[in-house]
Each structure stands twice: as C-alpha cells, then as structure tokens.
Write a protein that holds these residues in place. Structure first.
Motif, mmCIF file in Angstrom:
data_model
loop_
_atom_site.group_PDB
_atom_site.id
_atom_site.type_symbol
_atom_site.label_atom_id
_atom_site.label_comp_id
_atom_site.label_asym_id
_atom_site.label_seq_id
_atom_site.Cartn_x
_atom_site.Cartn_y
_atom_site.Cartn_z
ATOM 1 N N THR A 1 41.530 34.828 33.666
ATOM 2 C CA THR A 1 41.416 35.817 32.601
ATOM 3 C C THR A 1 42.450 35.536 31.520
ATOM 4 O O THR A 1 43.280 34.631 31.645
ATOM 5 N N THR A 2 42.400 36.321 30.463
ATOM 6 C CA THR A 2 43.315 36.167 29.328
ATOM 7 C C THR A 2 44.754 35.993 29.805
ATOM 8 O O THR A 2 45.231 36.753 30.645
ATOM 9 N N VAL B 1 43.729 30.366 28.729
ATOM 10 C CA VAL B 1 42.684 31.301 28.338
ATOM 11 C C VAL B 1 43.263 32.298 27.334
ATOM 12 O O VAL B 1 44.161 33.067 27.663
ATOM 13 N N SER C 1 41.229 34.461 25.458
ATOM 14 C CA SER C 1 40.487 35.716 25.600
ATOM 15 C C SER C 1 39.288 35.494 26.507
ATOM 16 O O SER C 1 38.780 34.377 26.626
ATOM 17 N N GLY C 2 38.871 36.565 27.145
ATOM 18 C CA GLY C 2 37.719 36.500 28.030
ATOM 19 C C GLY C 2 38.076 35.992 29.413
ATOM 20 O O GLY C 2 39.239 35.998 29.817
ATOM 21 N N THR C 3 37.045 35.567 30.117
ATOM 22 C CA THR C 3 37.194 35.049 31.479
ATOM 23 C C THR C 3 36.476 33.712 31.577
ATOM 24 O O THR C 3 35.329 33.584 31.143
ATOM 25 N N ASN D 1 31.501 29.953 31.551
ATOM 26 C CA ASN D 1 31.681 31.361 31.213
ATOM 27 C C ASN D 1 30.496 32.131 31.790
ATOM 28 O O ASN D 1 29.430 32.166 31.193
ATOM 29 N N ALA E 1 34.410 33.629 25.606
ATOM 30 C CA ALA E 1 35.747 33.290 26.092
ATOM 31 C C ALA E 1 36.316 32.211 25.168
ATOM 32 O O ALA E 1 35.581 31.352 24.680
#
Length: 131
Positions: A59-60, A42, A44-46, A76, A82
């Motif tokens: 998560t990131t 990952v 960025s984001g979740t 997402n 994400a």
C-alpha cells in the motif's frame, strides 16, 4: 510510464521511473533480472507483488526491493489506480520500457510473448518454473 532519470546523470548507476497502473492491470510475466536490482515505492493505491508463489499487497508508502535472481511480477487488482516509483540499479532496464513503447506505437499488441522478447534483451528471463 514516465522515465524521470534514464541514467545519464548518474553515470548509469541508477534510473528512476514513475508508473501509473490502471485498475485491474496485469503486470509483466513473472521474471528474474540477472544484472540489476529493482525497487518499487508505492506513492498511492495498492500494488500486488508476486514473489515466487507468494502474493504481497503493498500500500501507499511501502518500499519493495527486488535483488537480481528473484522471481517477481506486479499488478493492480483493485478498483483504483496505483502509482509507484521504480528504481533500476544499474540503469540497464530503462531501454526495455522504451522498447515496449515502440511495440505499442507500431500498432502491435503488447502480448506476453512480446514482453518476454523485450525482456530477453536486458538480462531478464521469465520465471518459467513458476508459470
């Protein structure tokens, strides 16, 4: 999705793709790969990964590895995009994403059934016992 390495430079041992998941994006039907490992990093984001009947929010900076036979999907569920890198070892599954692109380019909807039909060509089956 953007394919960064399609396996042509790795002797077909590894493929890498980048995916951007829009907010509130559902992933593919939960499924199992018979012949390849899949990894997700990952950026960025979740991203919510469902493995069997358990949900895990990554998560990131989180790395998720999925060995063959493991039922899984991702989504997402958040209000933010994400981004993740995916690995496929070997590169067998890259063509699946190209096939999905052809479905969309042909003006056909990307239904769960269309997704399952594409998966079936690449040693992947829905995890119907978890549906």
């Amino acid at each position: 999705m953007r394919v960064l390495e399609d396996g042509s430079h790795t002797g077909h041992r590894l493929a890498i793709a980048e995916s951007v998941l829009a907010p509130h994006t559902q992933g593919p039907p939960q499924h199992r790969h018979a012949r390849h490992d899949e990894g997700f990093y990952v950026l960025s984001g979740t991203v919510r990964f469902t493995v069997g009947d358990e949900d895990h929010d990554a998560t990131t900076g989180t790395l998720v590895m999925v060995p063959p036979g493991t039922p899984h999907t991702f989504a997402n569920p958040t209000d933010q995009p994400a981004v993740m890198l995916s690995t496929f070892t070997p590169d067998l599954y890259v063509q699946y994403f190209r096939d999905l692109q052809e479905v969309l380019a042909g003006g056909r909807p990307l239904t769960p059934q269309a997704n399952i039909e594409a998966m079936s060509r690449f040693a992947t089956r829905p995890a119907t016992d978890l549906a």
